[in-house]
Write an enzyme that holds these catalytic residues in place. Structure first.
Site: not given
Length: 354
Positions: A58, A94, A180, A194, A206, A210, A279, A284
Protein backbone atom coordinates in the site's frame (compact mmCIF):
# COMPACT_ATOMS: atom_id res chain seq x y z
CA UNK A 1 -5.61 -4.28 -21.27
CA UNK A 2 -6.83 -0.77 -22.19
CA UNK A 3 -8.30 1.25 -19.28
CA UNK A 4 -11.72 1.30 -20.93
CA UNK A 5 -11.95 -2.47 -20.49
CA UNK A 6 -11.10 -2.39 -16.79
CA UNK A 7 -14.59 -1.92 -15.42
CA UNK A 8 -14.87 -4.15 -12.36
CA UNK A 9 -13.20 -4.60 -9.01
CA UNK A 10 -12.03 -8.03 -10.18
CA UNK A 11 -10.20 -6.48 -13.14
CA UNK A 12 -8.28 -4.10 -10.90
CA UNK A 13 -7.54 -6.85 -8.38
CA UNK A 14 -5.96 -8.91 -11.15
CA UNK A 15 -3.53 -6.06 -11.69
CA UNK A 16 -2.80 -6.03 -7.96
CA UNK A 17 -2.12 -9.77 -8.12
CA UNK A 18 0.33 -9.19 -10.96
CA UNK A 19 2.12 -6.71 -8.73
CA UNK A 20 2.11 -9.11 -5.79
CA UNK A 21 3.63 -12.02 -7.71
CA UNK A 22 6.81 -10.01 -8.20
CA UNK A 23 7.49 -10.47 -4.48
CA UNK A 24 7.23 -14.27 -4.35
CA UNK A 25 10.36 -15.60 -2.66
CA UNK A 26 11.55 -12.16 -1.54
CA UNK A 27 9.37 -11.16 1.42
CA UNK A 28 9.58 -13.98 3.97
CA UNK A 29 8.45 -14.19 6.69
CA UNK A 30 5.95 -11.68 5.31
CA UNK A 31 3.56 -12.64 2.48
CA UNK A 32 3.78 -11.32 -1.07
CA UNK A 33 1.27 -8.47 -1.47
CA UNK A 34 0.42 -6.12 -4.33
CA UNK A 35 -1.57 -2.89 -4.55
CA UNK A 36 -3.02 -0.70 -7.31
CA UNK A 37 -4.55 2.78 -6.85
CA UNK A 38 -7.28 3.81 -9.30
CA UNK A 39 -8.96 7.15 -9.99
CA UNK A 40 -11.60 7.73 -12.67
CA UNK A 41 -10.89 4.49 -14.49
CA UNK A 42 -7.10 4.61 -14.65
CA UNK A 43 -4.16 3.50 -12.54
CA UNK A 44 -2.43 6.36 -10.76
CA UNK A 45 -0.14 4.28 -8.53
CA UNK A 46 0.98 0.70 -8.02
CA UNK A 47 3.45 -1.23 -5.92
CA UNK A 48 4.39 -4.49 -4.21
CA UNK A 49 6.01 -5.54 -0.96
CA UNK A 50 9.68 -6.08 -1.77
CA UNK A 51 11.20 -7.37 1.48
CA UNK A 52 10.41 -7.90 5.14
CA UNK A 53 10.96 -4.69 7.05
CA UNK A 54 10.47 -2.59 3.93
CA UNK A 55 7.39 -0.58 2.92
CA UNK A 56 4.23 -2.60 2.44
CA UNK A 57 2.50 -2.72 -0.92
CA UNK A 58 0.00 0.00 0.00
CA UNK A 59 2.79 2.43 0.92
CA UNK A 60 4.71 1.59 -2.27
CA UNK A 61 1.61 2.31 -4.34
CA UNK A 62 0.87 5.55 -2.47
CA UNK A 63 4.45 6.76 -2.98
CA UNK A 64 4.19 5.91 -6.68
CA UNK A 65 0.98 7.92 -6.96
CA UNK A 66 2.47 10.84 -4.99
CA UNK A 67 5.41 10.94 -7.38
CA UNK A 68 3.32 11.02 -10.56
CA UNK A 69 -0.33 11.85 -9.78
CA UNK A 70 -0.38 13.47 -6.33
CA UNK A 71 -3.39 15.63 -7.14
CA UNK A 72 -5.42 12.51 -8.00
CA UNK A 73 -4.93 10.66 -4.70
CA UNK A 74 -7.80 12.24 -2.73
CA UNK A 75 -10.99 10.30 -3.41
CA UNK A 76 -9.21 7.39 -5.13
CA UNK A 77 -9.62 3.64 -4.61
CA UNK A 78 -6.84 1.26 -3.63
CA UNK A 79 -6.96 -2.45 -4.47
CA UNK A 80 -4.84 -4.70 -2.24
CA UNK A 81 -4.44 -8.47 -2.43
CA UNK A 82 -4.36 -8.81 1.38
CA UNK A 83 -6.30 -6.99 4.09
CA UNK A 84 -4.27 -3.89 5.04
CA UNK A 85 -2.41 -4.11 8.35
CA UNK A 86 -3.82 -2.04 11.20
CA UNK A 87 -1.13 -2.55 13.85
CA UNK A 88 2.41 -1.32 14.41
CA UNK A 89 5.17 -3.76 13.45
CA UNK A 90 8.46 -3.02 11.74
CA UNK A 91 6.46 -0.49 9.74
CA UNK A 92 3.47 1.65 10.61
CA UNK A 93 -0.13 0.56 9.98
CA UNK A 94 -1.13 0.70 6.33
CA UNK A 95 -4.61 1.80 7.37
CA UNK A 96 -3.06 5.05 8.66
CA UNK A 97 -1.12 5.56 5.43
CA UNK A 98 -4.31 5.07 3.39
CA UNK A 99 -6.20 7.59 5.51
CA UNK A 100 -3.38 10.15 5.36
CA UNK A 101 -3.27 9.86 1.54
CA UNK A 102 -6.97 10.79 1.23
CA UNK A 103 -7.95 7.48 -0.35
CA UNK A 104 -11.72 7.06 -0.10
CA UNK A 105 -12.23 3.37 -0.82
CA UNK A 106 -10.21 0.23 0.00
CA UNK A 107 -10.81 -3.11 -1.73
CA UNK A 108 -8.94 -6.26 -0.70
CA UNK A 109 -8.94 -9.91 -1.66
CA UNK A 110 -7.80 -12.17 1.18
CA UNK A 111 -8.42 -11.52 4.86
CA UNK A 112 -5.44 -11.39 7.19
CA UNK A 113 -4.98 -15.02 8.39
CA UNK A 114 -3.87 -13.82 11.82
CA UNK A 115 -7.00 -14.11 14.03
CA UNK A 116 -5.79 -11.17 16.11
CA UNK A 117 -5.76 -8.88 13.07
CA UNK A 118 -8.49 -10.35 10.88
CA UNK A 119 -11.27 -7.88 10.13
CA UNK A 120 -9.67 -4.96 11.97
CA UNK A 121 -8.97 -3.03 8.77
CA UNK A 122 -12.70 -2.61 8.14
CA UNK A 123 -13.22 -1.28 11.66
CA UNK A 124 -10.31 1.16 11.50
CA UNK A 125 -11.03 2.44 7.99
CA UNK A 126 -14.77 2.79 8.60
CA UNK A 127 -14.00 4.98 11.60
CA UNK A 128 -12.36 7.37 9.09
CA UNK A 129 -15.43 7.19 6.78
CA UNK A 130 -13.46 5.15 4.21
CA UNK A 131 -15.53 2.61 2.28
CA UNK A 132 -14.31 -0.99 2.28
CA UNK A 133 -14.98 -4.06 0.16
CA UNK A 134 -13.42 -7.46 0.89
CA UNK A 135 -13.31 -10.88 -0.77
CA UNK A 136 -12.64 -9.74 -4.35
CA UNK A 137 -10.85 -12.61 -6.16
CA UNK A 138 -10.49 -14.10 -2.70
CA UNK A 139 -9.43 -17.58 -3.84
CA UNK A 140 -6.62 -16.24 -6.04
CA UNK A 141 -5.43 -13.90 -3.29
CA UNK A 142 -5.51 -16.66 -0.67
CA UNK A 143 -3.53 -18.92 -2.99
CA UNK A 144 -0.78 -16.32 -3.05
CA UNK A 145 -0.41 -16.36 0.75
CA UNK A 146 -1.03 -20.07 1.37
CA UNK A 147 2.44 -20.73 2.89
CA UNK A 148 2.20 -17.64 5.11
CA UNK A 149 -1.31 -18.58 6.27
CA UNK A 150 -0.15 -22.04 7.35
CA UNK A 151 2.87 -20.64 9.19
CA UNK A 152 0.76 -18.03 10.98
CA UNK A 153 -1.76 -20.68 12.09
CA UNK A 154 0.66 -23.46 13.08
CA UNK A 155 4.18 -21.97 13.15
CA UNK A 156 5.07 -24.82 10.79
CA UNK A 157 6.42 -24.22 7.27
CA UNK A 158 4.49 -25.02 4.13
CA UNK A 159 6.00 -28.21 2.67
CA UNK A 160 6.55 -28.81 -1.05
CA UNK A 161 7.67 -32.31 -2.05
CA UNK A 162 9.61 -32.50 -5.31
CA UNK A 163 10.83 -35.50 -7.27
CA UNK A 164 11.92 -36.47 -10.77
CA UNK A 165 11.11 -39.97 -11.97
CA UNK A 166 11.07 -42.28 -14.93
CA UNK A 167 7.86 -43.70 -16.35
CA UNK A 168 8.33 -46.79 -14.19
CA UNK A 169 8.73 -44.76 -11.00
CA UNK A 170 12.53 -44.73 -10.55
CA UNK A 171 14.61 -41.75 -9.43
CA UNK A 172 17.96 -43.09 -10.66
CA UNK A 173 19.21 -44.52 -13.91
CA UNK A 174 21.21 -47.78 -14.09
CA UNK A 175 24.83 -47.46 -13.02
CA UNK A 176 27.15 -45.98 -15.63
CA UNK A 177 24.49 -44.06 -17.56
CA UNK A 178 25.07 -40.65 -15.97
CA UNK A 179 23.28 -38.78 -13.21
CA UNK A 180 20.48 -36.96 -15.03
CA UNK A 181 17.09 -38.57 -15.31
CA UNK A 182 15.02 -35.50 -16.24
CA UNK A 183 15.70 -32.96 -18.99
CA UNK A 184 17.57 -29.66 -18.67
CA UNK A 185 14.23 -27.86 -19.07
CA UNK A 186 12.81 -29.79 -16.12
CA UNK A 187 15.90 -29.12 -14.02
CA UNK A 188 15.72 -25.38 -14.79
CA UNK A 189 12.07 -25.42 -13.75
CA UNK A 190 13.12 -27.12 -10.53
CA UNK A 191 15.66 -24.40 -9.78
CA UNK A 192 12.95 -21.78 -10.22
CA UNK A 193 10.93 -23.72 -7.66
CA UNK A 194 13.76 -23.22 -5.16
CA UNK A 195 13.33 -19.47 -5.54
CA UNK A 196 9.87 -19.78 -3.94
CA UNK A 197 11.03 -21.24 -0.64
CA UNK A 198 13.02 -20.33 2.46
CA UNK A 199 14.71 -23.71 2.91
CA UNK A 200 15.61 -26.84 0.93
CA UNK A 201 15.66 -30.18 2.75
CA UNK A 202 17.76 -33.19 1.81
CA UNK A 203 18.86 -36.34 3.59
CA UNK A 204 22.49 -37.19 4.28
CA UNK A 205 22.35 -39.98 1.69
CA UNK A 206 21.57 -37.46 -1.05
CA UNK A 207 24.58 -35.36 -0.02
CA UNK A 208 26.87 -38.40 -0.09
CA UNK A 209 25.57 -39.82 -3.37
CA UNK A 210 24.87 -36.68 -5.44
CA UNK A 211 26.90 -33.84 -3.89
CA UNK A 212 24.12 -31.36 -4.79
CA UNK A 213 24.57 -27.59 -4.86
CA UNK A 214 20.94 -26.66 -4.09
CA UNK A 215 21.52 -23.08 -5.27
CA UNK A 216 19.26 -20.69 -7.15
CA UNK A 217 21.77 -19.89 -9.91
CA UNK A 218 19.88 -18.11 -12.71
CA UNK A 219 16.51 -18.77 -11.03
CA UNK A 220 16.84 -16.17 -8.26
CA UNK A 221 15.85 -12.53 -8.32
CA UNK A 222 18.55 -9.85 -7.94
CA UNK A 223 19.41 -9.54 -4.28
CA UNK A 224 17.46 -12.66 -3.30
CA UNK A 225 18.96 -14.56 -0.39
CA UNK A 226 20.05 -18.16 -0.92
CA UNK A 227 17.51 -20.46 0.81
CA UNK A 228 18.74 -22.43 3.78
CA UNK A 229 20.13 -25.81 2.72
CA UNK A 230 19.12 -28.19 5.49
CA UNK A 231 20.79 -31.60 5.79
CA UNK A 232 19.11 -34.23 7.96
CA UNK A 233 21.45 -36.88 9.35
CA UNK A 234 21.41 -39.62 11.96
CA UNK A 235 25.11 -40.47 12.08
CA UNK A 236 26.51 -37.00 11.49
CA UNK A 237 28.96 -38.54 8.99
CA UNK A 238 29.01 -36.20 6.01
CA UNK A 239 31.65 -35.54 3.33
CA UNK A 240 33.47 -32.33 4.38
CA UNK A 241 34.37 -31.56 0.76
CA UNK A 242 30.71 -31.46 -0.36
CA UNK A 243 29.49 -28.32 -2.15
CA UNK A 244 27.10 -27.53 0.71
CA UNK A 245 30.01 -27.14 3.13
CA UNK A 246 32.60 -25.48 0.89
CA UNK A 247 30.91 -23.15 -1.60
CA UNK A 248 30.13 -19.43 -1.31
CA UNK A 249 26.84 -20.22 0.46
CA UNK A 250 28.26 -22.58 3.09
CA UNK A 251 26.98 -20.27 5.85
CA UNK A 252 23.48 -21.00 4.55
CA UNK A 253 23.86 -24.74 5.21
CA UNK A 254 22.27 -26.12 8.36
CA UNK A 255 22.87 -29.64 9.70
CA UNK A 256 20.15 -31.12 11.89
CA UNK A 257 21.00 -34.39 13.58
CA UNK A 258 18.81 -37.05 15.17
CA UNK A 259 15.55 -35.20 14.59
CA UNK A 260 12.44 -36.73 13.08
CA UNK A 261 10.77 -34.73 10.32
CA UNK A 262 8.05 -33.14 12.51
CA UNK A 263 10.78 -31.93 14.88
CA UNK A 264 12.73 -30.54 11.94
CA UNK A 265 9.71 -28.58 10.72
CA UNK A 266 9.05 -27.20 14.19
CA UNK A 267 12.68 -26.11 14.47
CA UNK A 268 12.58 -24.39 11.09
CA UNK A 269 9.23 -22.76 11.79
CA UNK A 270 10.63 -21.26 14.99
CA UNK A 271 13.48 -19.82 12.91
CA UNK A 272 10.96 -17.95 10.74
CA UNK A 273 11.10 -20.40 7.83
CA UNK A 274 7.71 -20.15 6.12
CA UNK A 275 8.20 -22.66 3.28
CA UNK A 276 10.44 -25.66 2.61
CA UNK A 277 11.18 -27.79 -0.43
CA UNK A 278 11.98 -31.47 0.08
CA UNK A 279 14.37 -32.45 -2.70
CA UNK A 280 15.24 -35.97 -1.54
CA UNK A 281 16.05 -38.62 -1.09
CA UNK A 282 13.45 -41.32 -1.28
CA UNK A 283 13.38 -42.08 2.46
CA UNK A 284 12.81 -38.43 3.36
CA UNK A 285 10.02 -38.11 0.80
CA UNK A 286 8.44 -41.33 2.05
CA UNK A 287 8.54 -40.11 5.64
CA UNK A 288 6.92 -36.79 4.69
CA UNK A 289 4.01 -38.54 2.97
CA UNK A 290 3.63 -41.18 5.68
CA UNK A 291 3.22 -38.44 8.29
CA UNK A 292 0.92 -36.34 6.07
CA UNK A 293 3.27 -33.37 6.24
CA UNK A 294 3.19 -32.50 2.53
CA UNK A 295 1.15 -29.49 1.40
CA UNK A 296 2.07 -29.46 -2.30
CA UNK A 297 3.62 -31.86 -4.80
CA UNK A 298 5.79 -31.00 -7.81
CA UNK A 299 6.57 -34.15 -9.79
CA UNK A 300 8.68 -34.36 -12.96
CA UNK A 301 8.23 -37.38 -15.23
CA UNK A 302 10.78 -38.27 -17.91
CA UNK A 303 10.08 -40.48 -20.96
CA UNK A 304 12.44 -43.23 -19.83
CA UNK A 305 12.20 -46.74 -18.36
CA UNK A 306 14.89 -47.73 -15.87
CA UNK A 307 13.86 -51.21 -14.82
CA UNK A 308 14.96 -52.97 -11.66
CA UNK A 309 18.34 -51.20 -11.64
CA UNK A 310 16.74 -47.87 -10.72
CA UNK A 311 15.88 -46.75 -7.19
CA UNK A 312 12.12 -46.37 -6.57
CA UNK A 313 10.95 -42.84 -5.85
CA UNK A 314 8.55 -44.17 -3.21
CA UNK A 315 7.43 -47.57 -2.00
CA UNK A 316 10.06 -48.61 0.52
CA UNK A 317 7.28 -48.98 3.12
CA UNK A 318 3.70 -50.22 2.52
CA UNK A 319 0.90 -47.65 2.68
CA UNK A 320 -2.56 -48.42 4.00
CA UNK A 321 -4.20 -46.23 1.36
CA UNK A 322 -3.31 -44.32 -1.78
CA UNK A 323 -3.08 -40.54 -1.85
CA UNK A 324 -5.15 -38.59 -4.34
CA UNK A 325 -4.31 -35.10 -5.58
CA UNK A 326 -6.49 -32.03 -5.97
CA UNK A 327 -5.96 -28.75 -7.82
CA UNK A 328 -3.87 -30.66 -10.35
CA UNK A 329 -1.98 -28.84 -13.10
CA UNK A 330 0.13 -30.42 -15.85
CA UNK A 331 2.84 -28.63 -17.80
CA UNK A 332 4.97 -29.90 -20.68
CA UNK A 333 8.70 -29.19 -20.32
CA UNK A 334 10.07 -30.34 -23.64
CA UNK A 335 9.56 -34.10 -23.64
CA UNK A 336 9.22 -34.14 -19.81
CA UNK A 337 6.03 -33.46 -17.88
CA UNK A 338 5.60 -31.54 -14.62
CA UNK A 339 2.56 -32.42 -12.50
CA UNK A 340 1.64 -30.25 -9.53
CA UNK A 341 -1.15 -30.65 -7.01
CA UNK A 342 -2.03 -30.94 -3.35
CA UNK A 343 -2.49 -34.19 -1.44
CA UNK A 344 -6.16 -34.74 -0.76
CA UNK A 345 -5.68 -35.60 2.90
CA UNK A 346 -8.79 -36.48 4.91
CA UNK A 347 -10.17 -33.38 6.62
CA UNK A 348 -9.29 -31.88 8.93
CA UNK A 349 -5.55 -32.02 8.26
CA UNK A 350 -3.72 -32.68 11.50
CA UNK A 351 -0.68 -30.46 12.02
CA UNK A 352 1.72 -31.32 14.84
CA UNK A 353 1.64 -28.03 16.76
CA UNK A 354 4.74 -26.70 18.54
Amino acid sequence: MPPSQLISDADWMRLALTQARQGIGLTSPNPAVGAVIVKEGRVIGQGWHRKAGGPHAEVEAIRDAQAHHADQLPGSTIYVTLEPCSTHGRTGPCTEAVHAAGIQRVVWGAQDPNPGHQGRAHEVLSAHSIDTTSGVLEAECQELIRPFAKWIATRLPYVIAKAGQSLDGKITRPAGEGPWLTSEQARAHSRRLRARVDAILVGAGTVRADNPQLTLREAGMPGQEQPWRVVLTRSGVLPPEAHLFTDAFRERTLILRDLDLPEVLRELGQRGVVSVLIEGGAQLLERAFALRLVDEIVWYVAPRLCGAAGLPVLGQQPWSASIGLKDVQIEALGDNVCLTGRPDWPEPTSFPHP
